[in-house]
Write a protein that holds these residues in place. Sequence first.
Motif, mmCIF file in Angstrom:
data_model
loop_
_atom_site.group_PDB
_atom_site.id
_atom_site.type_symbol
_atom_site.label_atom_id
_atom_site.label_comp_id
_atom_site.label_asym_id
_atom_site.label_seq_id
_atom_site.Cartn_x
_atom_site.Cartn_y
_atom_site.Cartn_z
ATOM 1 N N GLU A 232 0.816 -1.211 0.000
ATOM 2 C CA GLU A 232 0.000 0.000 0.000
ATOM 3 C C GLU A 232 0.850 1.261 0.000
ATOM 4 O O GLU A 232 0.384 2.343 -0.385
ATOM 5 C CB GLU A 232 -0.930 -0.010 1.215
ATOM 6 C CG GLU A 232 -1.896 1.153 1.265
ATOM 7 C CD GLU A 232 -2.873 1.083 2.434
ATOM 8 O OE1 GLU A 232 -3.610 2.063 2.641
ATOM 9 O OE2 GLU A 232 -2.884 0.050 3.144
ATOM 10 N N LYS A 282 -7.345 -1.270 -3.333
ATOM 11 C CA LYS A 282 -7.407 -2.228 -2.231
ATOM 12 C C LYS A 282 -7.757 -3.641 -2.676
ATOM 13 O O LYS A 282 -7.495 -4.614 -1.954
ATOM 14 C CB LYS A 282 -8.412 -1.762 -1.182
ATOM 15 C CG LYS A 282 -7.954 -0.568 -0.371
ATOM 16 C CD LYS A 282 -8.931 -0.268 0.756
ATOM 17 C CE LYS A 282 -8.436 0.893 1.606
ATOM 18 N NZ LYS A 282 -9.365 1.173 2.754
ATOM 19 N N THR A 297 1.450 -6.842 8.403
ATOM 20 C CA THR A 297 1.728 -5.607 9.119
ATOM 21 C C THR A 297 2.741 -4.783 8.329
ATOM 22 O O THR A 297 3.468 -5.320 7.491
ATOM 23 C CB THR A 297 2.301 -5.900 10.521
ATOM 24 O OG1 THR A 297 2.701 -4.677 11.151
ATOM 25 C CG2 THR A 297 3.520 -6.807 10.436
ATOM 26 N N THR A 298 2.782 -3.485 8.608
ATOM 27 C CA THR A 298 3.785 -2.621 7.982
ATOM 28 C C THR A 298 5.074 -2.562 8.793
ATOM 29 O O THR A 298 5.978 -1.794 8.477
ATOM 30 C CB THR A 298 3.224 -1.200 7.797
ATOM 31 O OG1 THR A 298 2.755 -0.706 9.069
ATOM 32 C CG2 THR A 298 2.079 -1.196 6.796
ATOM 33 N N LEU A 302 6.507 2.754 9.437
ATOM 34 C CA LEU A 302 5.673 3.936 9.603
ATOM 35 C C LEU A 302 5.606 4.393 11.058
ATOM 36 O O LEU A 302 5.902 3.628 11.976
ATOM 37 C CB LEU A 302 4.260 3.639 9.093
ATOM 38 C CG LEU A 302 4.169 3.029 7.688
ATOM 39 C CD1 LEU A 302 2.728 2.735 7.341
ATOM 40 C CD2 LEU A 302 4.804 3.954 6.655
ATOM 41 N N GLU A 304 2.946 4.957 12.690
ATOM 42 C CA GLU A 304 1.916 4.105 13.288
ATOM 43 C C GLU A 304 1.810 2.821 12.469
ATOM 44 O O GLU A 304 1.488 2.857 11.289
ATOM 45 C CB GLU A 304 0.565 4.824 13.318
ATOM 46 C CG GLU A 304 0.539 6.035 14.247
ATOM 47 C CD GLU A 304 -0.850 6.638 14.347
ATOM 48 O OE1 GLU A 304 -1.815 5.997 13.870
ATOM 49 O OE2 GLU A 304 -0.970 7.737 14.916
ATOM 50 N N THR A 305 2.082 1.704 13.123
ATOM 51 C CA THR A 305 2.048 0.423 12.426
ATOM 52 C C THR A 305 0.631 0.079 11.994
ATOM 53 O O THR A 305 -0.310 0.195 12.767
ATOM 54 C CB THR A 305 2.584 -0.698 13.332
ATOM 55 O OG1 THR A 305 3.923 -0.395 13.705
ATOM 56 C CG2 THR A 305 2.546 -2.038 12.622
ATOM 57 N N LYS A 306 0.512 -0.328 10.739
ATOM 58 C CA LYS A 306 -0.788 -0.746 10.224
ATOM 59 C C LYS A 306 -0.818 -2.263 10.171
ATOM 60 O O LYS A 306 0.135 -2.908 9.734
ATOM 61 C CB LYS A 306 -1.027 -0.175 8.827
ATOM 62 C CG LYS A 306 -2.401 -0.508 8.264
ATOM 63 C CD LYS A 306 -2.708 0.299 7.009
ATOM 64 C CE LYS A 306 -4.120 0.016 6.520
ATOM 65 N NZ LYS A 306 -4.493 0.845 5.351
ATOM 66 N N VAL A 307 -1.937 -2.839 10.622
ATOM 67 C CA VAL A 307 -2.110 -4.285 10.628
ATOM 68 C C VAL A 307 -3.244 -4.661 9.686
ATOM 69 O O VAL A 307 -4.322 -4.061 9.729
ATOM 70 C CB VAL A 307 -2.398 -4.806 12.052
ATOM 71 C CG1 VAL A 307 -2.707 -6.307 12.014
ATOM 72 C CG2 VAL A 307 -1.223 -4.522 12.970
ATOM 73 N N TYR A 308 -2.985 -5.630 8.841
ATOM 74 C CA TYR A 308 -4.001 -6.154 7.939
ATOM 75 C C TYR A 308 -4.484 -7.484 8.524
ATOM 76 O O TYR A 308 -3.919 -8.542 8.252
ATOM 77 C CB TYR A 308 -3.431 -6.359 6.536
ATOM 78 C CG TYR A 308 -2.877 -5.104 5.916
ATOM 79 C CD1 TYR A 308 -3.699 -4.229 5.208
ATOM 80 C CD2 TYR A 308 -1.525 -4.790 6.027
ATOM 81 C CE1 TYR A 308 -3.190 -3.072 4.631
ATOM 82 C CE2 TYR A 308 -1.009 -3.636 5.457
ATOM 83 C CZ TYR A 308 -1.842 -2.788 4.759
ATOM 84 O OH TYR A 308 -1.328 -1.640 4.191
ATOM 85 N N ASP A 309 -5.538 -7.411 9.325
ATOM 86 C CA ASP A 309 -6.032 -8.601 10.006
ATOM 87 C C ASP A 309 -7.316 -9.112 9.354
ATOM 88 O O ASP A 309 -7.729 -8.641 8.289
ATOM 89 C CB ASP A 309 -6.262 -8.303 11.487
ATOM 90 C CG ASP A 309 -7.143 -7.068 11.707
ATOM 91 O OD1 ASP A 309 -7.845 -6.655 10.749
ATOM 92 O OD2 ASP A 309 -7.131 -6.522 12.812
ATOM 93 N N TYR A 312 -9.896 -6.454 8.556
ATOM 94 C CA TYR A 312 -9.573 -5.642 7.376
ATOM 95 C C TYR A 312 -10.017 -6.346 6.103
ATOM 96 O O TYR A 312 -10.651 -5.743 5.220
ATOM 97 C CB TYR A 312 -8.067 -5.369 7.343
ATOM 98 C CG TYR A 312 -7.591 -4.700 6.066
ATOM 99 C CD1 TYR A 312 -7.579 -3.335 5.923
ATOM 100 C CD2 TYR A 312 -7.155 -5.490 4.992
ATOM 101 C CE1 TYR A 312 -7.147 -2.725 4.744
ATOM 102 C CE2 TYR A 312 -6.721 -4.890 3.808
ATOM 103 C CZ TYR A 312 -6.724 -3.519 3.694
ATOM 104 O OH TYR A 312 -6.309 -2.937 2.523
#
Length: 316
Positions: A232, A282, A297-298, A302, A304-309, A312
């Motif tokens: 992303e 997306k 996860t990122t 970043l 703020e860590t982004k999680v693709y769970d 999502y």
Amino acid sequence: MITKVELQAPARDLETLKVAVESGADAVYIGGESFGMKTSSKDFTKEEIIEGVNFAHERGKKVYVSITLLPHNQDFIGLENYLKELEEAKVDALIISEPGVLETIKKVVPNMKLHLGTLANVNNYATANFWYDQGIRRVVVSREISLKEIEGIKAKTPFDMEIEVFVHGGMCMSYSGRKLLTSYIATRDINLYSEEKKYNLVEEKRPGEYCPVYEDEGGTFFFSSKDLCMIEFIPRLIKAGITSLTIEGRKKDSDYVKTVVKAYRKVIDSFYENPESYTFDKSIMKEIIKSNHREYTTGFYLDETKVYDEEYFEKL
């Protein structure tokens, strides 16, 4: 001016190498039968390396060979002949991790292009500049550092020092010594690491998420609970001046490599076609999730860590 970024893919065998190239990878990294970290990947014979390099070069792609073994004295036996074979095969670069191997390469194949692998743990510009002075022209920076720190490394290193980052896959972060937990746990229990005693890591801000700790004769291993996925945020990585975006997974099969490479190729090309108005699609994540059953996860990139769970992906 935005530099055209390289998309680099792993290959555990000749079939996977060809799939990676045909799926859109600009470069493929492989391991030979010797002088690589021991994994369950099959590794390439001399003949397969030659065939793979020829296949890639005919299509304008590159092949890098990983010599990431952290060697003991006996590990240097046969290294010089192996290096000469790789030079004859016309591989595009060698990925190394420590100075002993570097000195051997300088002596035997001085014109070989060299990349410094992630096991060398490059976390800052001073370390990158040290390796530049040793003849290294590409460093794979540690997964533990942020995108802002990578930008700082790029700003304070020579223009021709290339920066490579991992953008997808398992987050291997260190080569640990034996009995790592012993220094933290006061015990005389000789069965500390027996089958009856199991240990997990729990991060302070994520209670309830357990990462198992394993140890064998090779050292201590932390298995990540989530895989890295930066698809992303490809535009931000490109704008930071990064040279190569690398997919982890030399143990992965050709189906995995095909799916992930095609997804990243699509995003990279879409951004370059119209960088000013580019927006992330997306729906590509639906393809990514087919290749793996773990959450994403990122990582450390970043603020703020982004999680693709699961939540999502249910909303896609």
